[in-house]
Design a protein around this motif. Structure first.
Motif, PDB file in Angstrom:
ATOM      1  N   UNK A 177       0.826  -1.206   0.000  1.00  5.35           N
ATOM      2  CA  UNK A 177       0.000   0.000   0.000  1.00  5.35           C
ATOM      3  C   UNK A 177       0.867   1.265   0.000  1.00  5.35           C
ATOM      4  N   UNK A 178       1.933   1.259   0.789  1.00  5.70           N
ATOM      5  CA  UNK A 178       2.832   2.416   0.833  1.00  5.70           C
ATOM      6  C   UNK A 178       3.497   2.630  -0.524  1.00  5.70           C
ATOM      7  N   UNK A 179       3.928   1.533  -1.133  1.00 10.15           N
ATOM      8  CA  UNK A 179       4.617   1.601  -2.422  1.00 10.15           C
ATOM      9  C   UNK A 179       3.712   2.153  -3.511  1.00 10.15           C
ATOM     10  N   UNK A 180       2.395   1.880  -3.410  1.00  7.66           N
ATOM     11  CA  UNK A 180       1.450   2.288  -4.447  1.00  7.66           C
ATOM     12  C   UNK A 180       0.601   3.495  -4.043  1.00  7.66           C
ATOM     13  N   UNK A 181       1.024   4.181  -2.984  1.00  7.24           N
ATOM     14  CA  UNK A 181       0.447   5.479  -2.585  1.00  7.24           C
ATOM     15  C   UNK A 181      -1.015   5.408  -2.140  1.00  7.24           C
ATOM     16  N   UNK A 182      -1.409   4.297  -1.512  1.00 12.35           N
ATOM     17  CA  UNK A 182      -2.728   4.256  -0.878  1.00 12.35           C
ATOM     18  C   UNK A 182      -2.619   4.906   0.491  1.00 12.35           C
ATOM     19  N   UNK A 183      -3.609   5.721   0.851  1.00 12.45           N
ATOM     20  CA  UNK A 183      -3.520   6.388   2.154  1.00 12.45           C
ATOM     21  C   UNK A 183      -3.993   5.472   3.291  1.00 12.45           C
ATOM     22  N   UNK A 184      -4.816   4.454   2.958  1.00 16.79           N
ATOM     23  CA  UNK A 184      -5.146   3.426   3.938  1.00 16.79           C
ATOM     24  C   UNK A 184      -5.728   2.211   3.225  1.00 16.79           C
ATOM     25  N   UNK A 185      -5.848   1.119   3.964  1.00  8.82           N
ATOM     26  CA  UNK A 185      -6.457  -0.108   3.471  1.00  8.82           C
ATOM     27  C   UNK A 185      -7.696  -0.382   4.317  1.00  8.82           C
ATOM     28  N   UNK A 186      -8.771  -0.771   3.661  1.00 11.60           N
ATOM     29  CA  UNK A 186     -10.006  -1.116   4.370  1.00 11.60           C
ATOM     30  C   UNK A 186     -10.286  -2.597   4.120  1.00 11.60           C
ATOM     31  N   UNK A 187     -10.345  -3.384   5.190  1.00 15.24           N
ATOM     32  CA  UNK A 187     -10.536  -4.824   5.087  1.00 15.24           C
ATOM     33  C   UNK A 187     -11.791  -5.231   5.848  1.00 15.24           C
TER      34      UNK A 187
END
Length: 253
Positions: free
Chosen positions: A90-100
């Motif tokens: 997620x950090x590598x692809x510039x997501x600000x957060x993950x929702x699971x």
């Protein structure tokens, strides 16, 4: 252990099928459908040292504006070590957060911020291995009465995909019950998928109720339903749901 994106449908389906418990939201076909609606789909796999693919999960990219985006992963169980890999991705692809939204309760995820579910938090599971008489016997007496009443009134259930029929009934339902809906194109594209099935109840040759079902991995899921404002006294939705149960049994769900 490493995490990589997957581009081959056969590898994905082989791994999902081996899990035995994967839900339709994690199927390749559902990813294709979401992609057809304009959603970016991310399909990821976990590989062990021998480069064997041991698990897969897919997420959907949601845009928040101003260039911000997050990755939403529905109905997938992710362990602590896998989540560590996912955070790096997620950090590598510039997501600000993950929702699971996991299927099972996971203790390590308790430390993260909780949000409202996008998918239904609770669902009912009906064992279709029982014969039809046993299933009917377990229903409420009023339910069995309404099924028989719909049959007596001449309600007819037909299988066949017709997005216009569903959309007309859906428009009446959302206006009546005041809830939001996907647009018509969304349902049109959903019905193009081989995993989607449509059953419609007709009274005096007029469609008055309609359900959409998703069949995947031995489970038939009642996903969307709609009904007309008129002829509610003929109890068409009861016969429609019962026919859906019979339909699912016929296909071995």
């Amino acid at each position: 252990m490493k995490l990589e994106e997957i581009t081959t449908q056969s590898d994905w389906e082989k791994t999902v099928g081996a899990s035995g418990s994967a839900e339709f939201l994690q199927s390749w076909h559902w990813g294709e459908f979401q992609a057809s609606t304009g959603k970016k789909v991310v399909q990821l796999g976990i590989y062990i040292e021998s480069d064997a693919l041991v698990s897969v999960f897919q997420g959907f990219v949601h845009q928040l504006g101003f260039g911000f985006k997050y990755l939403y992963i529905p109905r997938a169980d992710i362990s602590d070590d896998v989540f560590s890999l996912l955070k790096e991705y997620a950090k590598k692809n510039a997501y600000i957060f993950i929702r699971v939204e996991p299927v099972l309760k996971n203790d390590f995820m308790a430390k993260f911020q909780k949000t409202k579910n996008r998918q239904p938090k609770n669902t009912l599971i009906l064992n279709l291995q029982k014969d039809e008489s046993a299933l009917l016997d377990e229903m409420h007496q009023k339910t069995r009465y309404n099924i028989r009443l719909a049959e007596k009134k001449g309600v007819e259930i037909r299988e066949g995909k017709d997005a216009n029929v569903f959309w007309e009934l859906n428009s009446q339902t959302t206006a009546r019950d005041t809830f939001k809906s996907h647009n018509k194109s969304y349902y049109e594209k959903m019905l193009q998928s081989t995993m989607c099935h449509q059953l419609t109840a007709y009274y005096e040759n007029k469609p008055i109720a309609c359900n959409l079902y998703i069949s995947f991995n031995g489970v038939c899921t009642y996903l969307h339903g709609a009904s007309a404002n008129e002829y509610r006294n003929v109890m068409a939705p009861y016969l429609l749901q019962w026919t859906g149960i019979q339909f699912a049994k016929k296909f071995g769900c």
